[in-house]
Design a protein around this motif. Structure first.
Motif, mmCIF file in Angstrom:
data_model
loop_
_atom_site.group_PDB
_atom_site.id
_atom_site.type_symbol
_atom_site.label_atom_id
_atom_site.label_comp_id
_atom_site.label_asym_id
_atom_site.label_seq_id
_atom_site.Cartn_x
_atom_site.Cartn_y
_atom_site.Cartn_z
ATOM 1 N N VAL A 5 48.922 -29.955 -40.948
ATOM 2 C CA VAL A 5 49.173 -28.591 -41.385
ATOM 3 C C VAL A 5 50.219 -28.981 -42.773
ATOM 4 O O VAL A 5 50.426 -27.912 -43.471
ATOM 5 C CB VAL A 5 49.818 -27.792 -40.236
ATOM 6 N N HIS A 6 50.903 -29.972 -42.466
ATOM 7 C CA HIS A 6 51.973 -30.183 -43.504
ATOM 8 C C HIS A 6 51.441 -30.943 -44.736
ATOM 9 O O HIS A 6 52.221 -31.247 -45.815
ATOM 10 C CB HIS A 6 53.086 -30.888 -43.014
ATOM 11 N N LEU A 7 50.318 -31.202 -44.789
ATOM 12 C CA LEU A 7 49.413 -32.145 -45.967
ATOM 13 C C LEU A 7 49.533 -31.244 -47.200
ATOM 14 O O LEU A 7 49.078 -30.094 -47.041
ATOM 15 C CB LEU A 7 47.976 -32.511 -45.587
ATOM 16 N N ARG A 8 50.091 -32.145 -48.276
ATOM 17 C CA ARG A 8 50.142 -31.171 -49.624
ATOM 18 C C ARG A 8 49.162 -31.633 -50.535
ATOM 19 O O ARG A 8 48.779 -31.378 -51.403
ATOM 20 C CB ARG A 8 51.571 -31.340 -49.905
ATOM 21 N N LEU A 29 44.665 -26.052 -44.048
ATOM 22 C CA LEU A 29 45.983 -26.630 -44.465
ATOM 23 C C LEU A 29 46.638 -25.863 -45.501
ATOM 24 O O LEU A 29 46.508 -25.665 -46.527
ATOM 25 C CB LEU A 29 45.176 -27.874 -45.490
ATOM 26 N N PRO A 30 47.693 -25.020 -44.841
ATOM 27 C CA PRO A 30 48.369 -24.001 -45.681
ATOM 28 C C PRO A 30 49.096 -24.490 -46.601
ATOM 29 O O PRO A 30 49.834 -23.765 -47.514
ATOM 30 C CB PRO A 30 48.994 -23.395 -44.147
ATOM 31 N N ASN A 31 49.571 -25.963 -46.708
ATOM 32 C CA ASN A 31 50.515 -26.141 -47.476
ATOM 33 C C ASN A 31 49.724 -27.179 -48.700
ATOM 34 O O ASN A 31 50.287 -27.732 -49.480
ATOM 35 C CB ASN A 31 51.428 -27.114 -46.905
ATOM 36 N N LEU A 32 48.427 -27.175 -48.707
ATOM 37 C CA LEU A 32 47.741 -27.909 -49.587
ATOM 38 C C LEU A 32 48.003 -27.321 -50.968
ATOM 39 O O LEU A 32 47.709 -26.299 -51.216
ATOM 40 C CB LEU A 32 46.267 -28.026 -49.382
#
Length: 193
Positions: A5-8, A29-32
């Motif tokens: 979930v922290h994957l940018r 992936l909310p932080n992509l």
């Protein structure tokens, strides 16, 4: 992918994705912010639309690299030192393979219209889009310009074969080229005095 979930940033290539199954994974992936599709990734119009359009698009995405299609313009007349292919007529006035003009091959389910739509959507949403996508979209025009230059140069050297050139590139291009030749000759004469 949902557990990251922290994957940018994410890069995907040929065997790393199924174009249908990847959509829910990307949405998880909310932080992509940065997504790259590299060599031979099977990116479809549907996948691009899902990423860039509608209420379920990737809202945090800021940079999309579409480098999954190889598209390199070949040689121009200038880069070939103004040498006209000797077999130009035999090739039907197409540029020879040795000039390295290879039409981009889109993956199944992808189209130039889909790529154009993706570029427009990205722009509308403030997403930077780069990679080979721009070369793919401009390939036909770049080829047309390179081919036209070769045909016009051939016609001027082939004892006035302007009739053939007119049939291939049109009256306007021929006349503009001939006017340019006349202007260059006038300039040369003026400089020679």
């Amino acid at each position: 992918l949902p557990r990251f979930v922290h994957l940018r940033r994410l890069q995907l290539s040929q065997n790393a994705l199924d174009p249908i199954r990847i959509i829910p994974s990307l949405r998880s992936l909310p932080n992509l912010e940065v997504l790259a599709f590299n060599h031979y990734a099977p990116v479809t119009d549907t996948l691009l639309a899902a990423i860039l359009d509608g209420p379920e698009r990737l809202g945090r995405l800021r940079h999309l690299t579409l480098a999954h299609i190889f598209a390199f313009p070949g040689y121009s007349l200038e880069r070939r030192q103004y040498k006209i292919p000797s077999d130009l007529e035999a090739l039907g006035f197409q540029l020879p393979q040795s000039w390295d003009w290879y039409r981009p091959k889109l993956p199944p389910g992808a189209s130039k219209n889909g790529l154009r739509d993706a570029v427009c959507s990205a722009s509308e949403h403030g997403i930077v889009i780069d990679g080979s996508v721009h070369a793919v979209l401009s390939w036909d025009e770049q080829y047309r310009v390179a081919r036209q230059a070769v045909i016009l140069a051939w016609a001027s050297r082939a004892q006035g074969r302007w009739d053939v050139a007119r049939g291939l590139v049109g009256e306007t291009a021929v006349e503009a080229y001939r006017q340019g030749l006349a202007a260059a000759r006038t300039l040369e004469r003026g400089l020679g005095e």
